[in-house]
Design an enzyme around this catalytic site. Structure first.
Site, PDB file in Angstrom:
ATOM      1  N   LYS A  52       0.876  -1.169   0.000  1.00 47.99           N
ATOM      2  CA  LYS A  52       0.000   0.000   0.000  1.00 47.99           C
ATOM      3  C   LYS A  52       0.914   1.221   0.000  1.00 47.99           C
ATOM      4  O   LYS A  52       1.618   1.484   0.977  1.00 47.99           O
ATOM      5  CB  LYS A  52      -0.915   0.015   1.224  1.00 47.99           C
ATOM      6  CG  LYS A  52      -1.875   1.204   1.203  1.00 47.99           C
ATOM      7  CD  LYS A  52      -2.591   1.368   2.523  1.00 47.99           C
ATOM      8  CE  LYS A  52      -3.423   2.657   2.476  1.00 47.99           C
ATOM      9  NZ  LYS A  52      -3.879   3.048   3.829  1.00 47.99           N
ATOM     10  N   GLY A  70      -7.959   9.144   9.479  1.00 42.05           N
ATOM     11  CA  GLY A  70      -8.303   9.144  10.896  1.00 42.05           C
ATOM     12  C   GLY A  70      -9.286  10.204  11.335  1.00 42.05           C
ATOM     13  O   GLY A  70      -9.582  10.323  12.528  1.00 42.05           O
ATOM     14  N   ALA A  93      -9.547   5.989   3.969  1.00 43.90           N
ATOM     15  CA  ALA A  93      -9.403   7.148   4.857  1.00 43.90           C
ATOM     16  C   ALA A  93     -10.678   7.972   4.970  1.00 43.90           C
ATOM     17  O   ALA A  93     -11.329   8.285   3.976  1.00 43.90           O
ATOM     18  CB  ALA A  93      -8.252   8.053   4.416  1.00 43.90           C
ATOM     19  N   GLY A  94     -11.014   8.291   6.216  1.00 41.68           N
ATOM     20  CA  GLY A  94     -12.106   9.211   6.496  1.00 41.68           C
ATOM     21  C   GLY A  94     -13.451   8.599   6.795  1.00 41.68           C
ATOM     22  O   GLY A  94     -14.322   9.251   7.382  1.00 41.68           O
TER      23      GLY A  94
END
Length: 256
Positions: free
Chosen positions: A95, A156, A182-183
């Site tokens: 990743k 985060g 993410a998020g």
């Protein structure tokens, strides 16, 4: 089924391993999420020994490990980190994360593209974390990435799908899997983005920081599956005006 680099996975929910209170909780949450692919930090990979409880737990689960290059500030550092993970694990999955700004952790598009091109040439299965930029995602596809991982909101933050309009364009244009990373802070948000047509989501903070991480992992697993089922079923069209579901007949009018 999710297909990445000619590998097939039954789950469309990828999970992370950070922020859990302990390895036991992390292992239980990953199991509850039914994830086949789990990300982990390079420090876990570099240790590569039985003393690391997180790495040991993941190996017991038999999941595919997806080492990330988080902490890399440029393409050179990211490529070096990926090569270290290959030496430690013998896996070509990576990743790709390059975010020099430590406050917002937003990915560097230029360095990400450079690193992706290099790693693909070296034989890695590259999954780059990137901004929700349709042009960049096509460029990453063109250099041979196995998937693209555009963000929904900063890492985060649990802010949800702040980039939804751009994610729709990315899904429309992509010929490789789109994994929103993410998020995402709620199962409902995971379901919503799956309904949009993305191929998978990666969730860490929302699960790890929940009051009950295991229960939250189950909730996310159900949401992802439901969202995908809805997308495959074909969502009904939207309208700016009311459309009656029952015939508007004249049965209440007096008869002659």
């Amino acid at each position: 089924m999710l297909t990445l680099a000619n590998h097939t996975f039954s789950s469309r929910l990828l999970t992370g391993t950070g922020k859990f209170s302990n390895a036991t909780t992390m292992k239980s949450a990953v199991s509850a999420a039914q994830s086949n692919i789990v990300t982990l930090a390079m420090k876990r990979v570099a240790s590569n020994n039985a003393q690391d409880e997180t790495l040991k737990a993941l190996r017991e689960l038999g999941v595919t490990l997806l080492p990330n290059t988080s902490g890399a500030k440029n393409a050179q550092e990211a490529v070096f980190a990926a090569e270290l993970s290959y030496e430690a694990l013998g896996s070509q999955w990576v990743k790709l994360e390059i975010h020099p700004d430590q406050r917002y952790l937003l990915p560097d598009p230029i360095e990400t593209l450079r690193a992706a091109e290099t790693l693909v040439k070296k034989g890695f299965n590259v999954l780059p974390y990137c901004g929700a930029d349709p042009v960049l995602c096509k460029r990453l596809e063109d250099v041979g990435c196995a998937a693209v991982m555009p963000l929904g909101a900063p890492i985060g933050s649990n802010q949800g799908l702040q980039t939804a309009p751009f994610l729709k364009i990315i899904v429309e244009q992509a010929s490789i899997p789109v994994i929103v990373d993410a998020g995402i802070g709620k199962p409902s948000e995971a379901m919503a983005v799956m309904e949009m047509g993305v191929d998978a989501v990666l969730v860490n903070t929302a699960i790890a920081t929940a009051r009950n991480p295991v229960a939250m992992a189950k909730a996310f697993a159900s949401a992802v599956e439901t969202g995908r089922c809805a997308f495959e079923a074909g969502l009904g069209a939207t309208s700016n005006v009311a459309l009656a579901s029952s015939p508007l007949t004249a049965f209440l009018e007096p008869t002659v």
